[in-house]
Write a protein that holds these residues in place. Structure first.
Motif, PDB file in Angstrom:
ATOM      1  N   ASP A   1       0.831  -1.196   0.000  1.00 49.32           N
ATOM      2  CA  ASP A   1       0.000   0.000   0.000  1.00 49.32           C
ATOM      3  C   ASP A   1       0.872   1.254   0.000  1.00 49.32           C
ATOM      4  O   ASP A   1       1.477   1.597   1.013  1.00 49.32           O
ATOM      5  CB  ASP A   1      -0.928  -0.008   1.213  1.00 49.32           C
ATOM      6  CG  ASP A   1      -1.916   1.138   1.184  1.00 49.32           C
ATOM      7  OD1 ASP A   1      -2.283   1.592   0.083  1.00 49.32           O
ATOM      8  OD2 ASP A   1      -2.316   1.579   2.276  1.00 49.32           O
ATOM      9  N   GLY A   2       0.980   1.912  -1.143  1.00 47.23           N
ATOM     10  CA  GLY A   2       1.703   3.168  -1.260  1.00 47.23           C
ATOM     11  C   GLY A   2       3.197   3.063  -1.452  1.00 47.23           C
ATOM     12  O   GLY A   2       3.880   4.082  -1.569  1.00 47.23           O
TER      13      GLY A   2
ATOM     14  N   ALA B   1       8.124   4.989  -3.443  1.00 48.10           N
ATOM     15  CA  ALA B   1       6.762   5.393  -3.100  1.00 48.10           C
ATOM     16  C   ALA B   1       5.898   5.449  -4.357  1.00 48.10           C
ATOM     17  O   ALA B   1       6.325   5.979  -5.380  1.00 48.10           O
ATOM     18  CB  ALA B   1       6.770   6.751  -2.406  1.00 48.10           C
ATOM     19  N   THR B   2       4.685   4.933  -4.244  1.00 48.59           N
ATOM     20  CA  THR B   2       3.770   4.923  -5.387  1.00 48.59           C
ATOM     21  C   THR B   2       2.643   5.934  -5.218  1.00 48.59           C
ATOM     22  O   THR B   2       1.730   5.980  -6.034  1.00 48.59           O
ATOM     23  CB  THR B   2       3.183   3.508  -5.598  1.00 48.59           C
ATOM     24  OG1 THR B   2       2.530   3.095  -4.389  1.00 48.59           O
ATOM     25  CG2 THR B   2       4.278   2.526  -5.969  1.00 48.59           C
ATOM     26  N   ARG B   3       2.714   6.738  -4.159  1.00 46.27           N
ATOM     27  CA  ARG B   3       1.805   7.873  -3.969  1.00 46.27           C
ATOM     28  C   ARG B   3       2.514   8.900  -3.097  1.00 46.27           C
ATOM     29  O   ARG B   3       3.525   8.608  -2.474  1.00 46.27           O
ATOM     30  CB  ARG B   3       0.469   7.430  -3.392  1.00 46.27           C
ATOM     31  CG  ARG B   3       0.509   6.948  -1.984  1.00 46.27           C
ATOM     32  CD  ARG B   3      -0.925   6.818  -1.437  1.00 46.27           C
ATOM     33  NE  ARG B   3      -0.855   6.268  -0.132  1.00 46.27           N
ATOM     34  CZ  ARG B   3      -1.283   5.071   0.212  1.00 46.27           C
ATOM     35  NH1 ARG B   3      -1.836   4.288  -0.689  1.00 46.27           N
ATOM     36  NH2 ARG B   3      -1.171   4.651   1.441  1.00 46.27           N
ATOM     37  N   GLU B   4       1.967  10.091  -3.059  1.00 47.14           N
ATOM     38  CA  GLU B   4       2.598  11.196  -2.326  1.00 47.14           C
ATOM     39  C   GLU B   4       2.673  10.895  -0.841  1.00 47.14           C
ATOM     40  O   GLU B   4       1.761  10.265  -0.300  1.00 47.14           O
ATOM     41  CB  GLU B   4       1.821  12.487  -2.570  1.00 47.14           C
ATOM     42  CG  GLU B   4       1.962  12.973  -3.989  1.00 47.14           C
ATOM     43  CD  GLU B   4       1.266  14.317  -4.206  1.00 47.14           C
ATOM     44  OE1 GLU B   4       0.653  14.859  -3.271  1.00 47.14           O
ATOM     45  OE2 GLU B   4       1.347  14.813  -5.325  1.00 47.14           O
TER      46      GLU B   4
ATOM     47  N   TYR C   1       6.186  11.233  -2.712  1.00 47.17           N
ATOM     48  CA  TYR C   1       6.983  10.312  -3.505  1.00 47.17           C
ATOM     49  C   TYR C   1       8.421  10.318  -3.046  1.00 47.17           C
ATOM     50  O   TYR C   1       8.858  11.168  -2.293  1.00 47.17           O
ATOM     51  CB  TYR C   1       6.887  10.701  -5.000  1.00 47.17           C
ATOM     52  CG  TYR C   1       5.499  10.505  -5.553  1.00 47.17           C
ATOM     53  CD1 TYR C   1       4.994   9.240  -5.767  1.00 47.17           C
ATOM     54  CD2 TYR C   1       4.700  11.605  -5.850  1.00 47.17           C
ATOM     55  CE1 TYR C   1       3.712   9.053  -6.271  1.00 47.17           C
ATOM     56  CE2 TYR C   1       3.421  11.432  -6.359  1.00 47.17           C
ATOM     57  CZ  TYR C   1       2.934  10.148  -6.559  1.00 47.17           C
ATOM     58  OH  TYR C   1       1.676   9.979  -7.047  1.00 47.17           O
TER      59      TYR C   1
END
Length: 169
Positions: free
Chosen positions: A89-90, A157-160, A162
């Protein structure tokens, strides 16, 4: 898992290094069926091998199972160095380290209980696990339990916010 002894920012776009706590939180979140962990081993001839495993994070280590006749178990018997990677997750993580077989009853019971909590009805039998079924890549029962200890972890990281970071332990 202890705090990293070294942290290196790998981001080329100006993002700050990621805190280890972010990776650890993602690792500590119970993995559902949408998460697959991939174990990478090295065959005796040096060629790579990868297999999906049902890994679980417990007390700073990954645990997974395998029948001793599978390619991954035979590889680990010769060379315990391996990788585990996952899209969590993320954050995407690649962990480099070693995996060794675990046979102590207390650890086996804890791992089995966590697998049962996740829906796999396994039980300890001798120094391994058994169940009415398992993933096809695990081979037939009994399934030996392995403890993976990370030496290096790379996270993207795959979301802020990043970033990309390498932690060394």
């Amino acid at each position: 898992m202890s705090e990293p002894r070294e942290t290196k920012n790998l981001d080329r776009y100006g993002d700050a290094e990621l805190p280890w706590s972010r990776a650890e939180a993602a690792l500590s979140t119970p993995a559902g069926p949408e998460i697959t962990h991939f174990l990478g081993t090295c065959r005796p001839d040096g060629t790579p091998h990868a297999a999906g495993v049902g890994a679980q994070w417990r007390a700073g280590h990954f645990y997974f199972t395998s029948n001793p006749t599978t390619r991954k178990a035979r590889d680990l018997a010769v060379n315990p160095r391996c990788t585990i990677s996952a899209r969590l997750d993320g954050i995407d993580l690649v962990l480099e380290g070693t995996a060794v077989r675990v046979t102590d009853a207390e650890t086996l019971e804890g791992v089995a209980a966590d697998y049962r909590d996740g829906g796999w009805p396994c039980q300890v039998e001798g120094d391994a696990l058994t169940a009415p079924f398992s993933a096809p890549s695990a081979g037939p029962p009994p399934w030996q339990v392995y403890r993976f200890t990370a030496r290096t972890v790379v996270g993207v990281a795959t979301r802020e916010p990043y970033g990309a970071t390498r932690w060394t332990f």
